[in-house]
Design a protein around this motif. Structure first.
Motif, PDB file in Angstrom:
ATOM      1  N   LEU A  22      -8.943  23.767   6.441  1.00 15.44           N
ATOM      2  CA  LEU A  22      -9.605  23.044   7.532  1.00 15.44           C
ATOM      3  C   LEU A  22      -8.646  22.821   8.706  1.00 15.44           C
ATOM      4  N   ARG A  23      -7.368  22.649   8.372  1.00 11.18           N
ATOM      5  CA  ARG A  23      -6.360  22.501   9.434  1.00 11.18           C
ATOM      6  C   ARG A  23      -6.321  23.778  10.289  1.00 11.18           C
ATOM      7  N   VAL A  24      -6.392  24.912   9.618  1.00  9.11           N
ATOM      8  CA  VAL A  24      -6.360  26.188  10.340  1.00  9.11           C
ATOM      9  C   VAL A  24      -7.655  26.360  11.152  1.00  9.11           C
ATOM     10  N   LEU A  25      -8.791  25.958  10.549  1.00  6.02           N
ATOM     11  CA  LEU A  25     -10.049  26.061  11.301  1.00  6.02           C
ATOM     12  C   LEU A  25     -10.036  25.164  12.545  1.00  6.02           C
ATOM     13  N   ASP A  26      -9.387  24.010  12.438  1.00  4.89           N
ATOM     14  CA  ASP A  26      -9.262  23.134  13.612  1.00  4.89           C
ATOM     15  C   ASP A  26      -8.488  23.849  14.720  1.00  4.89           C
ATOM     16  N   ALA A  27      -7.450  24.567  14.316  1.00  2.00           N
ATOM     17  CA  ALA A  27      -6.666  25.312  15.315  1.00  2.00           C
ATOM     18  C   ALA A  27      -7.527  26.424  15.929  1.00  2.00           C
ATOM     19  N   VAL A  28      -8.352  27.071  15.103  1.00  2.00           N
ATOM     20  CA  VAL A  28      -9.255  28.118  15.599  1.00  2.00           C
ATOM     21  C   VAL A  28     -10.237  27.507  16.595  1.00  2.00           C
ATOM     22  N   SER A  29     -10.725  26.332  16.245  1.00  6.35           N
ATOM     23  CA  SER A  29     -11.681  25.647  17.097  1.00  6.35           C
ATOM     24  C   SER A  29     -11.074  25.383  18.487  1.00  6.35           C
ATOM     25  N   ARG A  30      -9.814  24.920  18.489  1.00  5.35           N
ATOM     26  CA  ARG A  30      -9.152  24.627  19.771  1.00  5.35           C
ATOM     27  C   ARG A  30      -8.915  25.905  20.565  1.00  5.35           C
ATOM     28  N   ARG A  31      -8.424  26.954  19.893  1.00  9.42           N
ATOM     29  CA  ARG A  31      -8.044  28.174  20.610  1.00  9.42           C
ATOM     30  C   ARG A  31      -9.268  28.930  21.137  1.00  9.42           C
ATOM     31  N   PHE A  32     -10.333  28.988  20.339  1.00  4.76           N
ATOM     32  CA  PHE A  32     -11.471  29.832  20.707  1.00  4.76           C
ATOM     33  C   PHE A  32     -12.680  29.034  21.203  1.00  4.76           C
ATOM     34  N   GLY A  33     -12.534  27.716  21.281  1.00  5.06           N
ATOM     35  CA  GLY A  33     -13.631  26.882  21.775  1.00  5.06           C
ATOM     36  C   GLY A  33     -14.837  26.891  20.847  1.00  5.06           C
ATOM     37  N   LEU A  34     -14.608  27.090  19.546  1.00  5.07           N
ATOM     38  CA  LEU A  34     -15.724  27.069  18.595  1.00  5.07           C
ATOM     39  C   LEU A  34     -15.861  25.657  18.035  1.00  5.07           C
ATOM     40  N   VAL A  35     -17.105  25.266  17.749  1.00  5.19           N
ATOM     41  CA  VAL A  35     -17.313  23.922  17.203  1.00  5.19           C
ATOM     42  C   VAL A  35     -17.834  24.048  15.772  1.00  5.19           C
ATOM     43  N   PHE A  36     -17.165  23.354  14.849  1.00  3.44           N
ATOM     44  CA  PHE A  36     -17.607  23.355  13.451  1.00  3.44           C
ATOM     45  C   PHE A  36     -18.054  21.951  13.077  1.00  3.44           C
ATOM     46  N   GLU A  37     -19.183  21.872  12.390  1.00  2.00           N
ATOM     47  CA  GLU A  37     -19.581  20.581  11.822  1.00  2.00           C
ATOM     48  C   GLU A  37     -19.428  20.685  10.317  1.00  2.00           C
ATOM     49  N   TYR A  38     -18.583  19.824   9.758  1.00  2.00           N
ATOM     50  CA  TYR A  38     -18.311  19.874   8.321  1.00  2.00           C
ATOM     51  C   TYR A  38     -19.049  18.764   7.595  1.00  2.00           C
ATOM     52  N   ARG A  39     -19.610  19.083   6.437  1.00  3.81           N
ATOM     53  CA  ARG A  39     -20.082  18.031   5.531  1.00  3.81           C
ATOM     54  C   ARG A  39     -19.496  18.320   4.166  1.00  3.81           C
ATOM     55  N   GLU A  40     -18.781  17.320   3.633  1.00  7.48           N
ATOM     56  CA  GLU A  40     -18.094  17.519   2.361  1.00  7.48           C
ATOM     57  C   GLU A  40     -18.942  16.991   1.206  1.00  7.48           C
ATOM     58  N   ALA A  41     -18.875  17.663   0.077  1.00 10.71           N
ATOM     59  CA  ALA A  41     -19.660  17.218  -1.077  1.00 10.71           C
ATOM     60  C   ALA A  41     -18.898  17.522  -2.364  1.00 10.71           C
ATOM     61  N   VAL A 320      -6.695  34.567  12.512  1.00  9.99           N
ATOM     62  CA  VAL A 320      -6.256  33.878  11.292  1.00  9.99           C
ATOM     63  C   VAL A 320      -5.434  34.843  10.437  1.00  9.99           C
ATOM     64  N   GLU A 321      -5.948  36.070  10.259  1.00 13.62           N
ATOM     65  CA  GLU A 321      -5.242  37.039   9.411  1.00 13.62           C
ATOM     66  C   GLU A 321      -3.873  37.389  10.000  1.00 13.62           C
ATOM     67  N   SER A 322      -3.823  37.551  11.330  1.00 15.83           N
ATOM     68  CA  SER A 322      -2.544  37.884  11.968  1.00 15.83           C
ATOM     69  C   SER A 322      -1.564  36.730  11.836  1.00 15.83           C
ATOM     70  N   VAL A 354       0.684  28.303   9.662  1.00 11.64           N
ATOM     71  CA  VAL A 354      -0.390  29.234  10.044  1.00 11.64           C
ATOM     72  C   VAL A 354      -1.154  28.664  11.239  1.00 11.64           C
ATOM     73  N   ALA A 355      -1.493  27.380  11.150  1.00 12.94           N
ATOM     74  CA  ALA A 355      -2.237  26.747  12.253  1.00 12.94           C
ATOM     75  C   ALA A 355      -1.446  26.878  13.564  1.00 12.94           C
ATOM     76  N   GLY A 356      -0.134  26.723  13.455  1.00 18.89           N
ATOM     77  CA  GLY A 356       0.717  26.803  14.635  1.00 18.89           C
ATOM     78  C   GLY A 356       0.716  28.178  15.289  1.00 18.89           C
ATOM     79  N   LYS A 357       0.415  29.212  14.512  1.00 18.19           N
ATOM     80  CA  LYS A 357       0.415  30.591  15.054  1.00 18.19           C
ATOM     81  C   LYS A 357      -0.911  30.965  15.705  1.00 18.19           C
ATOM     82  N   ILE A 358      -1.945  30.166  15.460  1.00 20.90           N
ATOM     83  CA  ILE A 358      -3.275  30.546  15.968  1.00 20.90           C
ATOM     84  C   ILE A 358      -3.300  30.458  17.495  1.00 20.90           C
TER      85      ILE A 358
END
Ligand code: NAD
Length: 358
Positions: A22-41, A320-322, A354-358
């Motif tokens: 999720l930390r990496v996805l947060d970085a993706v969200s910032r870099r690419f302007g994507l918005v994720f809504e998470y619900r945990e269960a 992410v892969e790179s 990884v998050a830092g490289k995004i």
């Protein structure tokens, strides 16, 4: 528009590796302007403890709501004495696959160049650069589900029966997934069967050949499963995409993943008509849970598969892969990958790197 993601961390190291994903996805969200809504269960053992069942109703509702499910891992010694049908893996993962008809299991098995020495194969077999295979396994049919199934009495003797059955439409839909995946890769597809002795596999081969007519750019070949098992070890570089039914795919995908030498690196996707389920190949690793030393890269790479297959965000997936490759190239290793050289890091450090490289 927000992408809706159900987050099911599960047991053991599941929550630890999920946090980093999720930390990496947060970085993706910032870099690419994507918005994720998470619900945990809760799912698996933790759900048995909290709600009395491995896949409770509130978890089902959150999965129904989501477009994609991120899954950690389930199971552990605490729940091993439960009856088999109530155990976390059987009672959580199988109903999940069934509920969303997740018939296509995609398992990339690749040797990252910085980790080439982790493979049990000799370097000359790996051609100095490693392999990159995508195994596509049919997940909801075949001998694991065919009826009749059971142990029956026959004239005072016991007999065990499993039934290998495939409908043409089941073969066709998984074959299309495989051809489409091959089109995005090196355009080579190996279909695995046992058409020399199994009638259902004669149909398998026929249908795959028919589907191939719609993908003339893809070079198709057929291998008998025993030969495929040998070829994977003899010359894995010959493969691009491997397509197989449920049982053969189960066995070959484990063989292929072992050849990469690092279970903590391998992601997977299970796809159906709509939703996708993304999870690391490994289990809940109770032996190292709670120590902060688990490798989160398989789960992080599972988010890349989610970005690509559920959200069509190829560029973000590649980022992410790179980022993972680049962190490995700099010598950072969690303890499962550490061979005395490089920089030993913990779960959270790896996520941050990884998050830092995004
Ligand atoms: P496992 O994959 O959990 O662990 C096997 C070995 O690999 C262990 O030594 C573990 O420490 C190590 N390992 C696994 N993932 C790692 C990671 N990310 N980083 C570092 N090391 C890692 O398999 P197992 O021990 O056979 O099973 C443990 C539990 O997990 C069992 O209850 C099993 O039923 C369950 N399981 C769940 C799933 C799933 O949720 N999809 C899959 C397999 C096993």
């Amino acid at each position: 528009m927000a992408y809706k993601v159900a987050v099911l961390p599960g047991d053991g190291i599941g929550p630890e590796v999920m946090e980093e994903a999720l930390r990496v996805l947060d970085a993706v969200s910032r870099r690419f302007g994507l918005v994720f809504e998470y619900r945990e269960a809760p799912v698996g053992g933790v759900a048995i403890d909290e709600k009395g069942m491995a896949f409770p109703n509130e978890t089902k509702e959150i999965c129904d709501w989501s477009q994609a499910i991120l899954f950690g891992a389930v199971g552990g010694p605490k729940w091993e004495d439960l009856p088999p049908e109530e155990q976390p893996e059987r009672a959580a993962l199988l109903p999940l696959r069934k509920r969303y008809e997740l018939y296509a299991n995609l398992r990339p098995a690749l040797v990252f160049p910085p980790l080439i020495t982790s493979s049990p194969l000799r370097e000359e077999i790996l051609g100095g650069k490693g392999f990159n295979i995508l195994v596509i396994r049919e997940l909801t049919g075949g001998i694991y589900f065919g009826q009749p199934k059971g142990i029956f009495q026959d004239n005072g003797k016991k007999k065990g029966i499993d039934t290998l059955i495939y409908f043409d439409w089941e073969i066709e839909r998984i074959a299309r997934v495989a051809f489409q995946a091959a089109m995005k890769r090196k355009k080579r597809l190996t279909s695995v069967d046992k058409a020399n002795v199994l009638t259902s596999m004669v149909l398998w081969r026929d249908v795959v050949k028919k589907v191939a007519q719609d993908y003339p750019q893809v070079e198709l070949n057929h291998l008998l499963v025993d030969n495929a098992a040998m070829q994977l070890i003899r010359n894995p570089l010959q493969f691009d995409v491997i397509l197989a039914g449920n049982m053969f795919g189960d066995i070959l995908s484990d063989e292929a993943s072992m050849l990469t030498g690092s279970i903590g690196m391998l992601p997977s996707a299970s796809l159906g008509q709509g939703k996708g389920l993304y999870e690391p190949v490994h289990g809940s690793a109770p032996d190292i849970a709670g120590q902060g030393i688990a490798n989160p890269l398989a789960t992080i790479l599972s988010t890349a598969m989610m970005l690509r297959h559920s959200f069509d965000q190829d560029e973000a997936a590649t980022a992410v892969e790179s980022a993972v490759v680049s962190v490995l190239e700099e010598g950072y290793r969690t303890s499962d990958l550490y061979r005395g050289k490089g920089k030993l890091v913990k779960t959270q450090d790896m996520g941050n790197l990884v998050a830092g490289k995004i």
